[in-house]
Design a protein around this motif. Sequence first.
Motif, short mmCIF file in Angstrom:
data_model
loop_
_atom_site.label_atom_id
_atom_site.label_comp_id
_atom_site.label_asym_id
_atom_site.label_seq_id
_atom_site.Cartn_x
_atom_site.Cartn_y
_atom_site.Cartn_z
N VAL A 1 72.94 -49.71 0.34
CA VAL A 1 72.10 -50.26 -0.73
C VAL A 1 71.78 -51.72 -0.48
O VAL A 1 70.78 -52.22 -0.95
CB VAL A 1 72.71 -50.07 -2.14
CG1 VAL A 1 72.75 -48.60 -2.51
CG2 VAL A 1 74.05 -50.70 -2.26
N LEU B 1 70.86 -52.33 -8.73
CA LEU B 1 71.66 -53.14 -7.80
C LEU B 1 72.06 -54.49 -8.38
O LEU B 1 73.10 -55.03 -8.05
CB LEU B 1 70.85 -53.39 -6.51
CG LEU B 1 70.57 -52.15 -5.67
CD1 LEU B 1 69.58 -52.49 -4.55
CD2 LEU B 1 71.86 -51.61 -5.09
N GLN C 1 65.10 -50.79 -8.34
CA GLN C 1 66.25 -51.01 -7.45
C GLN C 1 67.46 -50.20 -7.95
O GLN C 1 68.58 -50.70 -8.05
CB GLN C 1 66.60 -52.49 -7.37
CG GLN C 1 65.49 -53.30 -6.71
CD GLN C 1 65.80 -54.78 -6.64
OE1 GLN C 1 66.76 -55.27 -7.21
NE2 GLN C 1 64.97 -55.50 -5.93
N ALA D 1 70.55 -47.81 -8.15
CA ALA D 1 71.64 -47.42 -7.25
C ALA D 1 72.35 -46.17 -7.74
O ALA D 1 72.79 -45.35 -6.96
CB ALA D 1 72.65 -48.56 -7.13
N LYS D 2 72.48 -46.03 -9.08
CA LYS D 2 73.27 -44.93 -9.63
C LYS D 2 72.63 -44.37 -10.89
O LYS D 2 72.11 -45.12 -11.72
CB LYS D 2 74.66 -45.41 -10.04
CG LYS D 2 75.51 -45.92 -8.92
CD LYS D 2 76.84 -46.36 -9.51
CE LYS D 2 77.67 -47.04 -8.44
NZ LYS D 2 78.93 -47.55 -8.97
#
Length: 279
Positions: A15, A95, A161, A163-164
């Motif tokens: 990432v 992020l 952005q 990430a999860k």
Amino acid sequence: MKSYRGYGVWLLLCVLLPFVGRAASAAELQVTTPTGAVSVYQTDELLSHAAAREIRVTDDAAYGQDMTYRAVPVASLIGDADAIDGETGLEVIALDGFVANIPLPLVLLDGDETAQAWIAIEPEDAPWPNLPGKEVSAGPFSLVWVDAAVSHIRSEQWPYQVAKIGYAAFPAARWPQLALGDDAAEDAKRGQAVFIDQCFACHRMNGAGITELGPDLNLPMNPVDYFKPEALVMLIRDPASVRHWPDMQMHGFTTDQLSDAEIRDVIAYLQAMAGRKAE
Ligand code: HEC
């Protein structure tokens, strides 16, 4: 798709790598399904996913303009969401520590009458442009909406952005210290809902929340305790009109994104919370 165990370091590396050079590198998206199973998807896997399509996004909130992306429907990644009941939302973590809580019905409704949530995927060989005023793009993954206006999707419900993605009880149900008293005024109650949609992604409140971007807005002090009321209105509308420095991360809100009445309601909520500080 791989199991998550042992991939933490790789996830972190992958990432972060897109920001090292100009070309986007392979990245990974972590998705937790209702059963708690964690899947990690690579950029290429998502680009060639059976449900991937080219989509046209009108008025993309991150870029402030129309965009075309290759994307997969959020619903195709998040498992059997119908198995979930109660006040649950999707928790989408970016992020930079931004955390959007998006009510599940918004994500799952499908059809012409509703907005549709997609995960846009930044291709390695065709990186997206930088975000306005920033040195980075919205990639590696961005949650975007088709027909956003139909469901009144709010500006902070476009996490980029990403990430999860996972499930979480909706904030008001998950954190009792967010609650207002039974005798709370209507404007404070409306303000709580606006706060959760538009502020809670960057600000913890009274110890509640997991975002790491901005300060808690009740602990140790609440802004109503030290801002003059008119300065607080200005700060929420346009932070740079109150104070300005290169690294400031709070953007302003246009009247479309947050009306004057909504700012008054949010401040009523802040005022109510100032009297309800958690231990
Ligand atoms: C994109 C993230 C983001 C969003 C959304 C956001 N803020 Fe902020 N806010 C910040 C950050 C970060 C700071 C710290 C100053 C900075 O870096 O701009 C801040 C600072 C503030 C401050 C000043 C606190 C102080 O004591 O200096 C107030 C008040 C505030 N925000 C209120 C709000 C309200 C109310 C909302 C929702 C309507 C909101 N913010 C939405 C990120 C955000």
